[in-house]
Design a protein around this motif. Structure first.
Motif, PDB file in Angstrom:
ATOM      1  N   VAL A  86      36.587 -13.147  11.339  1.00 61.53           N
ATOM      2  CA  VAL A  86      37.611 -14.234  12.180  1.00 61.53           C
ATOM      3  C   VAL A  86      38.917 -13.814  11.447  1.00 61.53           C
ATOM      4  O   VAL A  86      39.249 -13.890  10.273  1.00 61.53           O
ATOM      5  N   ILE A  87      39.846 -13.866  12.376  1.00 64.01           N
ATOM      6  CA  ILE A  87      41.312 -13.343  12.005  1.00 64.01           C
ATOM      7  C   ILE A  87      42.216 -14.320  12.259  1.00 64.01           C
ATOM      8  O   ILE A  87      43.146 -14.828  11.315  1.00 64.01           O
ATOM      9  N   ALA A  88      41.830 -15.471  13.278  1.00 63.56           N
ATOM     10  CA  ALA A  88      42.739 -16.552  13.410  1.00 63.56           C
ATOM     11  C   ALA A  88      41.904 -17.703  14.055  1.00 63.56           C
ATOM     12  O   ALA A  88      40.911 -17.372  14.640  1.00 63.56           O
ATOM     13  N   VAL A  89      42.225 -18.884  13.837  1.00 68.34           N
ATOM     14  CA  VAL A  89      41.547 -20.157  14.020  1.00 68.34           C
ATOM     15  C   VAL A  89      42.663 -20.866  15.033  1.00 68.34           C
ATOM     16  O   VAL A  89      43.803 -20.240  15.340  1.00 68.34           O
ATOM     17  N   ALA A  90      42.096 -21.857  15.693  1.00 68.71           N
ATOM     18  CA  ALA A  90      43.025 -22.787  16.567  1.00 68.71           C
ATOM     19  C   ALA A  90      44.379 -23.090  15.861  1.00 68.71           C
ATOM     20  O   ALA A  90      44.583 -23.327  14.849  1.00 68.71           O
ATOM     21  N   GLY A  91      45.319 -22.834  16.863  1.00 63.84           N
ATOM     22  CA  GLY A  91      46.693 -23.070  16.686  1.00 63.84           C
ATOM     23  C   GLY A  91      47.337 -21.752  16.136  1.00 63.84           C
ATOM     24  O   GLY A  91      48.671 -21.837  15.881  1.00 63.84           O
ATOM     25  N   ASP A  92      46.626 -21.019  15.616  1.00 60.09           N
ATOM     26  CA  ASP A  92      47.320 -19.491  15.040  1.00 60.09           C
ATOM     27  C   ASP A  92      47.956 -18.867  16.192  1.00 60.09           C
ATOM     28  O   ASP A  92      47.494 -18.783  17.169  1.00 60.09           O
ATOM     29  N   THR A  93      48.846 -17.921  15.780  1.00 60.85           N
ATOM     30  CA  THR A  93      49.592 -16.936  16.411  1.00 60.85           C
ATOM     31  C   THR A  93      49.229 -15.549  15.871  1.00 60.85           C
ATOM     32  O   THR A  93      48.917 -15.608  14.576  1.00 60.85           O
ATOM     33  N   VAL A  94      48.825 -14.536  16.521  1.00 62.05           N
ATOM     34  CA  VAL A  94      48.284 -13.097  15.858  1.00 62.05           C
ATOM     35  C   VAL A  94      49.407 -12.119  16.564  1.00 62.05           C
ATOM     36  O   VAL A  94      49.629 -12.177  17.842  1.00 62.05           O
ATOM     37  N   SER A  95      49.844 -11.373  15.476  1.00 61.85           N
ATOM     38  CA  SER A  95      50.621 -10.364  16.170  1.00 61.85           C
ATOM     39  C   SER A  95      50.406  -9.165  15.245  1.00 61.85           C
ATOM     40  O   SER A  95      49.950  -9.147  14.185  1.00 61.85           O
ATOM     41  N   LEU A 132      49.314 -11.904  20.974  1.00 63.86           N
ATOM     42  CA  LEU A 132      48.427 -12.554  21.830  1.00 63.86           C
ATOM     43  C   LEU A 132      48.690 -12.678  23.167  1.00 63.86           C
ATOM     44  O   LEU A 132      47.993 -12.396  24.328  1.00 63.86           O
ATOM     45  N   LYS A 133      50.226 -12.664  23.621  1.00 67.54           N
ATOM     46  CA  LYS A 133      50.510 -12.985  24.912  1.00 67.54           C
ATOM     47  C   LYS A 133      50.345 -11.430  25.630  1.00 67.54           C
ATOM     48  O   LYS A 133      49.900 -11.466  26.736  1.00 67.54           O
ATOM     49  N   SER A 134      50.709 -10.247  24.930  1.00 69.81           N
ATOM     50  CA  SER A 134      50.576  -8.929  25.534  1.00 69.81           C
ATOM     51  C   SER A 134      48.844  -8.672  25.576  1.00 69.81           C
ATOM     52  O   SER A 134      48.657  -8.109  26.544  1.00 69.81           O
ATOM     53  N   LEU A 135      48.056  -8.941  24.783  1.00 68.42           N
ATOM     54  CA  LEU A 135      46.652  -8.844  25.047  1.00 68.42           C
ATOM     55  C   LEU A 135      46.169  -9.523  26.157  1.00 68.42           C
ATOM     56  O   LEU A 135      45.311  -8.868  26.891  1.00 68.42           O
ATOM     57  N   SER A 136      46.506 -10.683  26.288  1.00 67.96           N
ATOM     58  CA  SER A 136      45.858 -11.806  27.219  1.00 67.96           C
ATOM     59  C   SER A 136      46.471 -11.216  28.599  1.00 67.96           C
ATOM     60  O   SER A 136      45.954 -11.763  29.580  1.00 67.96           O
ATOM     61  N   SER A 137      47.490 -10.597  28.613  1.00 68.48           N
ATOM     62  CA  SER A 137      47.990 -10.114  30.000  1.00 68.48           C
ATOM     63  C   SER A 137      47.546  -8.888  30.547  1.00 68.48           C
ATOM     64  O   SER A 137      48.176  -8.419  31.466  1.00 68.48           O
ATOM     65  N   THR A 138      46.643  -7.893  29.977  1.00 67.16           N
ATOM     66  CA  THR A 138      46.155  -6.965  30.358  1.00 67.16           C
ATOM     67  C   THR A 138      45.108  -6.915  31.377  1.00 67.16           C
ATOM     68  O   THR A 138      44.953  -5.992  32.080  1.00 67.16           O
ATOM     69  N   VAL A 150      48.803 -18.787  21.776  1.00 65.36           N
ATOM     70  CA  VAL A 150      48.196 -19.157  20.546  1.00 65.36           C
ATOM     71  C   VAL A 150      46.447 -19.299  20.572  1.00 65.36           C
ATOM     72  O   VAL A 150      46.038 -19.345  21.590  1.00 65.36           O
ATOM     73  N   VAL A 151      45.878 -19.343  19.512  1.00 63.06           N
ATOM     74  CA  VAL A 151      44.461 -19.536  19.746  1.00 63.06           C
ATOM     75  C   VAL A 151      44.259 -20.907  20.249  1.00 63.06           C
ATOM     76  O   VAL A 151      44.625 -21.772  19.502  1.00 63.06           O
ATOM     77  N   PRO A 152      43.355 -20.992  21.295  1.00 67.97           N
ATOM     78  CA  PRO A 152      43.060 -22.472  21.602  1.00 67.97           C
ATOM     79  C   PRO A 152      42.075 -23.326  20.733  1.00 67.97           C
ATOM     80  O   PRO A 152      41.643 -22.717  19.742  1.00 67.97           O
ATOM     81  N   LYS A 153      42.037 -24.560  20.986  1.00 66.15           N
ATOM     82  CA  LYS A 153      41.317 -25.542  20.309  1.00 66.15           C
ATOM     83  C   LYS A 153      39.838 -24.888  20.234  1.00 66.15           C
ATOM     84  O   LYS A 153      39.344 -24.542  21.360  1.00 66.15           O
ATOM     85  N   ASP A 154      38.897 -25.128  19.316  1.00 64.78           N
ATOM     86  CA  ASP A 154      37.591 -24.883  18.927  1.00 64.78           C
ATOM     87  C   ASP A 154      37.319 -23.572  19.576  1.00 64.78           C
ATOM     88  O   ASP A 154      36.389 -23.245  19.933  1.00 64.78           O
ATOM     89  N   SER A 155      38.677 -22.761  19.211  1.00 72.22           N
ATOM     90  CA  SER A 155      37.903 -20.971  19.327  1.00 72.22           C
ATOM     91  C   SER A 155      38.831 -20.169  18.249  1.00 72.22           C
ATOM     92  O   SER A 155      39.202 -20.714  17.329  1.00 72.22           O
ATOM     93  N   TYR A 156      38.240 -19.121  18.156  1.00 71.21           N
ATOM     94  CA  TYR A 156      38.635 -18.012  17.201  1.00 71.21           C
ATOM     95  C   TYR A 156      39.111 -16.792  17.711  1.00 71.21           C
ATOM     96  O   TYR A 156      38.577 -16.227  18.929  1.00 71.21           O
ATOM     97  N   PHE A 157      40.107 -15.831  17.037  1.00 70.29           N
ATOM     98  CA  PHE A 157      40.305 -14.482  17.333  1.00 70.29           C
ATOM     99  C   PHE A 157      39.543 -13.749  16.366  1.00 70.29           C
ATOM    100  O   PHE A 157      39.829 -13.777  15.065  1.00 70.29           O
ATOM    101  N   VAL A 158      38.900 -12.735  16.784  1.00 71.10           N
ATOM    102  CA  VAL A 158      37.961 -12.087  15.878  1.00 71.10           C
ATOM    103  C   VAL A 158      38.403 -10.550  15.977  1.00 71.10           C
ATOM    104  O   VAL A 158      38.722 -10.030  17.206  1.00 71.10           O
ATOM    105  N   VAL A 175      36.702 -16.447  20.798  1.00 75.60           N
ATOM    106  CA  VAL A 175      35.132 -16.676  20.876  1.00 75.60           C
ATOM    107  C   VAL A 175      35.064 -18.112  20.676  1.00 75.60           C
ATOM    108  O   VAL A 175      35.773 -18.962  19.845  1.00 75.60           O
ATOM    109  N   SER A 176      34.277 -18.843  21.565  1.00 79.70           N
ATOM    110  CA  SER A 176      34.365 -20.352  21.497  1.00 79.70           C
ATOM    111  C   SER A 176      33.381 -20.796  20.297  1.00 79.70           C
ATOM    112  O   SER A 176      32.306 -20.207  19.961  1.00 79.70           O
ATOM    113  N   LYS A 177      33.912 -21.867  19.570  1.00 75.91           N
ATOM    114  CA  LYS A 177      33.222 -22.406  18.534  1.00 75.91           C
ATOM    115  C   LYS A 177      31.760 -22.694  18.915  1.00 75.91           C
ATOM    116  O   LYS A 177      30.711 -22.406  17.971  1.00 75.91           O
ATOM    117  N   LYS A 178      31.323 -22.915  20.072  1.00 76.69           N
ATOM    118  CA  LYS A 178      29.940 -23.435  20.358  1.00 76.69           C
ATOM    119  C   LYS A 178      29.229 -22.214  20.580  1.00 76.69           C
ATOM    120  O   LYS A 178      27.727 -22.248  20.560  1.00 76.69           O
TER     121      LYS A 178
END
Length: 207
Positions: A86-95, A132-138, A150-158, A175-178
């Motif tokens: 887990v690198i980032a949790v809900a509400g985090d930005t990653v770059s 996150l913006k550039s990755l999610s736009s690929t 940003v990482v959405p609620k109940d999710s993780y960037f791994v 990755v969804s928490k569930k």
């Protein structure tokens, strides 16, 4: 009758209690998982066995197992679970920029991986700078995760520790928490370095 009761007490009852205890442990607390692949090398190696604790209290730096069939649309046949960090949790930005990984604009302490994996491994095919913006736009990510900042609620960037070969959030999204099965713990006989790298405390996550 006395022999029957003795047999039940000495054999049936212990076996039944053992089965109940095993089911309780594997259902509510811990299980044993075999690592499949090299994405966490050198900290976790292919075919090593680890303990997985079922918990909802995950933090940055934790190594987790999750059901990849529900996260990776291009999962290879025969695969089921992925092991990542887990690198980032809900509400985090990653770059990532020029060999440095940032979460919420803070430099991440990546002493748990080699300098090559921190640089060329993390850049991979995404270049020397990404977020996150550039990755999610690929176009690689799951539809619901695209165009995220940003990482959405109940999710993780791994990410995997062996990033040059790891198929992780860079390629399929959050990755969804569930879908998280649990947090990885290594057996006591593993080296101190591996135990420290896997049990990465969040207060030491940032440089």
């Amino acid at each position: 009758m006395k022999k029957l009761l003795s047999f039940i007490w000495n054999w049936i009852v212990p076996i039944a209690l053992g089965v109940v205890a095993y089911l309780a442990i594997t259902t509510f607390w811990v299980n044993i998982v075999t690592i499949n692949g090299d994405s966490m090398d050198p900290n976790l190696l292919d075919q090593q066995k680890v303990f997985v604790q079922k918990t909802e209290n995950l933090k940055r730096g934790d190594v987790v197992v999750f059901d990849a069939r529900k996260e990776d649309p291009r999962i290879q046949s025969g695969n089921k679970d992925y092991v990542k960090r887990v690198i980032a949790v809900a509400g985090d930005t990653v770059s990532y920029k020029d060999g440095t990984l940032y979460v919420n604009n803070k430099k991440v302490n990546q002493s748990f991986i080699s300098s090559d994996e921190q640089t060329t491994g993390t850049a991979s095919s995404f270049g020397s700078s990404w977020d996150l913006k550039s990755l999610s736009s690929t176009g690689l990510w799951k539809q619901n995760d695209r165009n995220s900042t940003v990482v959405p609620k109940d999710s993780y960037f791994v990410l995997g520790d062996h990033r040059s070969v790891s198929n992780d959030s860079r390629y399929f999204g959050f990755v969804s928490k569930k879908h998280v099965i649990g947090k990885v713990h290594v057996p006591f006989w593993y080296s101190t370095t591996v135990k420290n790298n896997i049990a990465k405390e969040e207060q030491h996550f940032f440089a």
